[in-house]
Motif scaffolding. Sequence first.
Motif, PDB file in Angstrom:
ATOM      1  N   ASP B 164      -4.213  26.242  -7.805  1.00  0.00           N
ATOM      2  CA  ASP B 164      -2.810  26.654  -7.939  1.00  0.00           C
ATOM      3  C   ASP B 164      -1.882  25.649  -7.280  1.00  0.00           C
ATOM      4  O   ASP B 164      -2.322  24.697  -6.635  1.00  0.00           O
ATOM      5  CB  ASP B 164      -2.610  28.026  -7.289  1.00  0.00           C
ATOM      6  CG  ASP B 164      -3.045  29.146  -8.208  1.00  0.00           C
ATOM      7  OD1 ASP B 164      -3.304  28.876  -9.392  1.00  0.00           O
ATOM      8  OD2 ASP B 164      -3.126  30.293  -7.732  1.00  0.00           O
ATOM      9  N   GLY B 165      -0.594  25.911  -7.420  1.00  0.00           N
ATOM     10  CA  GLY B 165       0.410  25.091  -6.750  1.00  0.00           C
ATOM     11  C   GLY B 165       1.087  24.149  -7.715  1.00  0.00           C
ATOM     12  O   GLY B 165       0.634  23.924  -8.838  1.00  0.00           O
ATOM     13  N   PRO B 166       2.220  23.565  -7.273  1.00  0.00           N
ATOM     14  CA  PRO B 166       2.944  22.639  -8.141  1.00  0.00           C
ATOM     15  C   PRO B 166       2.317  21.254  -8.118  1.00  0.00           C
ATOM     16  O   PRO B 166       1.889  20.775  -7.065  1.00  0.00           O
ATOM     17  CB  PRO B 166       4.344  22.620  -7.518  1.00  0.00           C
ATOM     18  CG  PRO B 166       4.119  22.924  -6.072  1.00  0.00           C
ATOM     19  CD  PRO B 166       2.906  23.804  -5.990  1.00  0.00           C
ATOM     20  N   LYS B 167       2.264  20.628  -9.286  1.00  0.00           N
ATOM     21  CA  LYS B 167       1.669  19.286  -9.379  1.00  0.00           C
ATOM     22  C   LYS B 167       2.518  18.433 -10.319  1.00  0.00           C
ATOM     23  O   LYS B 167       3.100  18.947 -11.269  1.00  0.00           O
ATOM     24  CB  LYS B 167       0.238  19.359  -9.896  1.00  0.00           C
ATOM     25  CG  LYS B 167      -0.656  20.297  -9.095  1.00  0.00           C
ATOM     26  CD  LYS B 167      -1.988  20.520  -9.768  1.00  0.00           C
ATOM     27  CE  LYS B 167      -2.570  21.879  -9.414  1.00  0.00           C
ATOM     28  NZ  LYS B 167      -2.073  22.985 -10.222  1.00  0.00           N
ATOM     29  N   TYR B 168       2.533  17.160 -10.031  1.00  0.00           N
ATOM     30  CA  TYR B 168       3.245  16.201 -10.876  1.00  0.00           C
ATOM     31  C   TYR B 168       2.251  15.163 -11.377  1.00  0.00           C
ATOM     32  O   TYR B 168       1.580  14.506 -10.579  1.00  0.00           O
ATOM     33  CB  TYR B 168       4.376  15.530 -10.080  1.00  0.00           C
ATOM     34  CG  TYR B 168       5.036  14.375 -10.798  1.00  0.00           C
ATOM     35  CD1 TYR B 168       5.467  14.494 -12.116  1.00  0.00           C
ATOM     36  CD2 TYR B 168       5.239  13.157 -10.154  1.00  0.00           C
ATOM     37  CE1 TYR B 168       6.081  13.432 -12.776  1.00  0.00           C
ATOM     38  CE2 TYR B 168       5.856  12.088 -10.802  1.00  0.00           C
ATOM     39  CZ  TYR B 168       6.266  12.235 -12.119  1.00  0.00           C
ATOM     40  OH  TYR B 168       6.859  11.187 -12.773  1.00  0.00           O
ATOM     41  N   LEU B 169       2.160  15.040 -12.686  1.00  0.00           N
ATOM     42  CA  LEU B 169       1.232  14.109 -13.319  1.00  0.00           C
ATOM     43  C   LEU B 169       2.067  12.967 -13.886  1.00  0.00           C
ATOM     44  O   LEU B 169       2.837  13.151 -14.829  1.00  0.00           O
ATOM     45  CB  LEU B 169       0.450  14.807 -14.444  1.00  0.00           C
ATOM     46  CG  LEU B 169      -0.659  15.786 -14.058  1.00  0.00           C
ATOM     47  CD1 LEU B 169      -0.238  16.814 -13.034  1.00  0.00           C
ATOM     48  CD2 LEU B 169      -1.182  16.494 -15.303  1.00  0.00           C
ATOM     49  N   ARG B 170       1.896  11.813 -13.289  1.00  0.00           N
ATOM     50  CA  ARG B 170       2.772  10.674 -13.575  1.00  0.00           C
ATOM     51  C   ARG B 170       2.042   9.727 -14.522  1.00  0.00           C
ATOM     52  O   ARG B 170       1.145   8.984 -14.116  1.00  0.00           O
ATOM     53  CB  ARG B 170       3.062   9.994 -12.233  1.00  0.00           C
ATOM     54  CG  ARG B 170       3.876   8.764 -12.252  1.00  0.00           C
ATOM     55  CD  ARG B 170       3.968   8.237 -10.830  1.00  0.00           C
ATOM     56  NE  ARG B 170       5.046   7.268 -10.692  1.00  0.00           N
ATOM     57  CZ  ARG B 170       4.868   5.972 -10.678  1.00  0.00           C
ATOM     58  NH1 ARG B 170       3.658   5.461 -10.831  1.00  0.00           N
ATOM     59  NH2 ARG B 170       5.901   5.168 -10.527  1.00  0.00           N
ATOM     60  N   LEU B 171       2.439   9.725 -15.780  1.00  0.00           N
ATOM     61  CA  LEU B 171       1.707   8.965 -16.786  1.00  0.00           C
ATOM     62  C   LEU B 171       2.487   7.742 -17.250  1.00  0.00           C
ATOM     63  O   LEU B 171       3.709   7.801 -17.432  1.00  0.00           O
ATOM     64  CB  LEU B 171       1.417   9.843 -18.015  1.00  0.00           C
ATOM     65  CG  LEU B 171       0.693  11.166 -17.778  1.00  0.00           C
ATOM     66  CD1 LEU B 171       0.344  11.798 -19.121  1.00  0.00           C
ATOM     67  CD2 LEU B 171      -0.546  10.995 -16.933  1.00  0.00           C
ATOM     68  N   ASP B 172       1.745   6.668 -17.520  1.00  0.00           N
ATOM     69  CA  ASP B 172       2.353   5.510 -18.149  1.00  0.00           C
ATOM     70  C   ASP B 172       2.532   5.818 -19.635  1.00  0.00           C
ATOM     71  O   ASP B 172       1.736   6.532 -20.231  1.00  0.00           O
ATOM     72  CB  ASP B 172       1.465   4.277 -17.966  1.00  0.00           C
ATOM     73  CG  ASP B 172       2.267   3.004 -18.008  1.00  0.00           C
ATOM     74  OD1 ASP B 172       2.645   2.511 -16.927  1.00  0.00           O
ATOM     75  OD2 ASP B 172       2.551   2.511 -19.130  1.00  0.00           O
ATOM     76  N   ALA B 173       3.585   5.259 -20.237  1.00  0.00           N
ATOM     77  CA  ALA B 173       3.838   5.519 -21.660  1.00  0.00           C
ATOM     78  C   ALA B 173       3.127   4.524 -22.564  1.00  0.00           C
ATOM     79  O   ALA B 173       3.007   4.755 -23.769  1.00  0.00           O
ATOM     80  CB  ALA B 173       5.336   5.492 -21.939  1.00  0.00           C
TER      81      ALA B 173
END
Lengths: 279, 325
Positions: B164-173
């Motif tokens: 659980d919890g907030p997550k940020y998935l930072r992807l290259d385009a």
Amino acid sequence: MMNMLQFEAGVLEKLNAKAHWVWRETLKIHRQSQETRVASSLSAVEIFVTLYYGGFLRFDPANPLWELRDRCIISKGHGSLCMYPILADLGYFSVTELEKVCKEGSFLGGIPDPVIPGYETINGSLGHGAGVGAGMALGLKRKGRNQSVYVVTGDGELHEGSNWEAFMFAGQHRLDNLTVLVDNNHISMLGPTDEIISHRSLIRKFDAFGWFAIEVADGHSVAAIAKALQDCRREASGKPSAIIVNTRKGNGVPGLQDAPLSHVAAIKPDLIDQLIGER
Amino acid sequence: MDAIATIQPKAMRDTLLLSLYEAMLRDNDIFLVTADFGSPVMDKIRADVPQQVVNVGIAEQNLINVSAGLALEGFKVFAYAIAPFITMRCYEQIRVNLALLSEVRPMNVNLIGVGAGYSYVVSGPTHQCYEDLTVMRAFPNMRIYSPADQVAAAELPGRCLSSDGPKYLRLDAQVLPVLYSEEPPIFANGFHEHRNGGAVCLLATGYMVHTALKVADRLMASGISVGVIDLFDICGFSEDLLQSVLSSYRGIVTMEEGFRGRGGMDAMMFDYIVRRGLDLRMLNIGVEGGYRFELGERHVLHEHVGIGVERVTEKVRGLMKSLSA
């Protein structure tokens, strides 16, 4: 569903008495915690009393997150001091907690948070309730559940653009399990809402967004609010509902009621004693 | 290397969404919310599991709030939009309804931001994203995943669904070279050591891992060995294990496609090194000179702002010289 005749015969008196008790208790809390925002709480008393005592919400104080409860999001967090006596009276927590509002160690702050049993979401920062409520309403629908979501906002709060993103969304997805009640007390922090950014006709705005929208002329009449809630249930099939409840900020307090800067004003303890003694 | 060569290069978002799609077929409680942002795999998801998808339109504030509402009703939510918009357009919604609220309610909301750093090359600074690591790591309970290739990206849905919890998935385009074989990096460690040896270790994230490997190749060509670490779990890596790996080095170079000295990965590693009392000289590689409006290929833009292969190689040589002085 509530029986209207039964409601008129017996419940109305009870609701009016309860609203008066909540009004007094709200003033008593403000007497001991002068930093609380009392004016916008006094405008919303009858809205919350009708929802919680009028048979419109399903809830279980012994199990605040009961899965079958209706969800009530109090988006106008500052203006819900009047919810503290209601929740205590219903058994969410002890009435003795009301003597500790804003005091060290208390969970009852000037702006309520979901650490308080009975509060669904974070409040205080304005313009969040409608979107979160829309998400909950969509989730309930996708799961085939019949619980409803109620969101109480202020009219000043509707200046936040996030509300209108949510209203577009709810109209598009025909979230008829969502009802927004606008505590339309006409006064924001620095004066009349109309002089800051006028909403012009909220009814027409909601209508244009695909909502079933009705107005309550006297927002301090529990009977009128109850009728509006019933009308929404009866007529809003396939649409979310908006009830514009016209209220008075600082209702019932001379000098505070309808005063342009009432939002940040405190009522002197002597006046509170006098008001509680009179009514 | 043979196993890597057989993997067809794809965009991170496509491998991630494909993993998510497979999970959604198995689990009706997974919900995908998009701010009118798509991909071919997204089209497949919309067609095959429409009851688990909603498009809120170009409305990131509502993207977050609706996602929060769905999460409160028990859905495991993935919110999908362009990186600068899903982080900064709706920052207060993330703070209030994800970071704060998840402290008192079980919620699983995962923000998928596509377009880290300069990856939207020709779109200019509105669509490029050099601040996200700084602003997202400000939340004390936000998990940040910054994969460097499609294999690591494909692992993320499984990771996210398990906690659980907030997550940020930072992807290259962009479609980047494949770094990992079918055997993905070990996420429990939060980082992967690609090269080791020498006095200096390059600690990079996302696209900059590829730059770090090129820098390492250049230095190796002149007989200088450096370490290269891919840091993909920005806030959750194994601190003990990283300390153990770094113990053989005298210098560390942080490499991020974000503004230098503005609270991103450089600040995080500074805090780590000080807190752990590590005897390491640190050099920070990050975007210099503020916002820019030039057009050009990504590697050229990177040289302009001090994070290209040439500039980084030069700076690393400088660090080595100071270490040996």
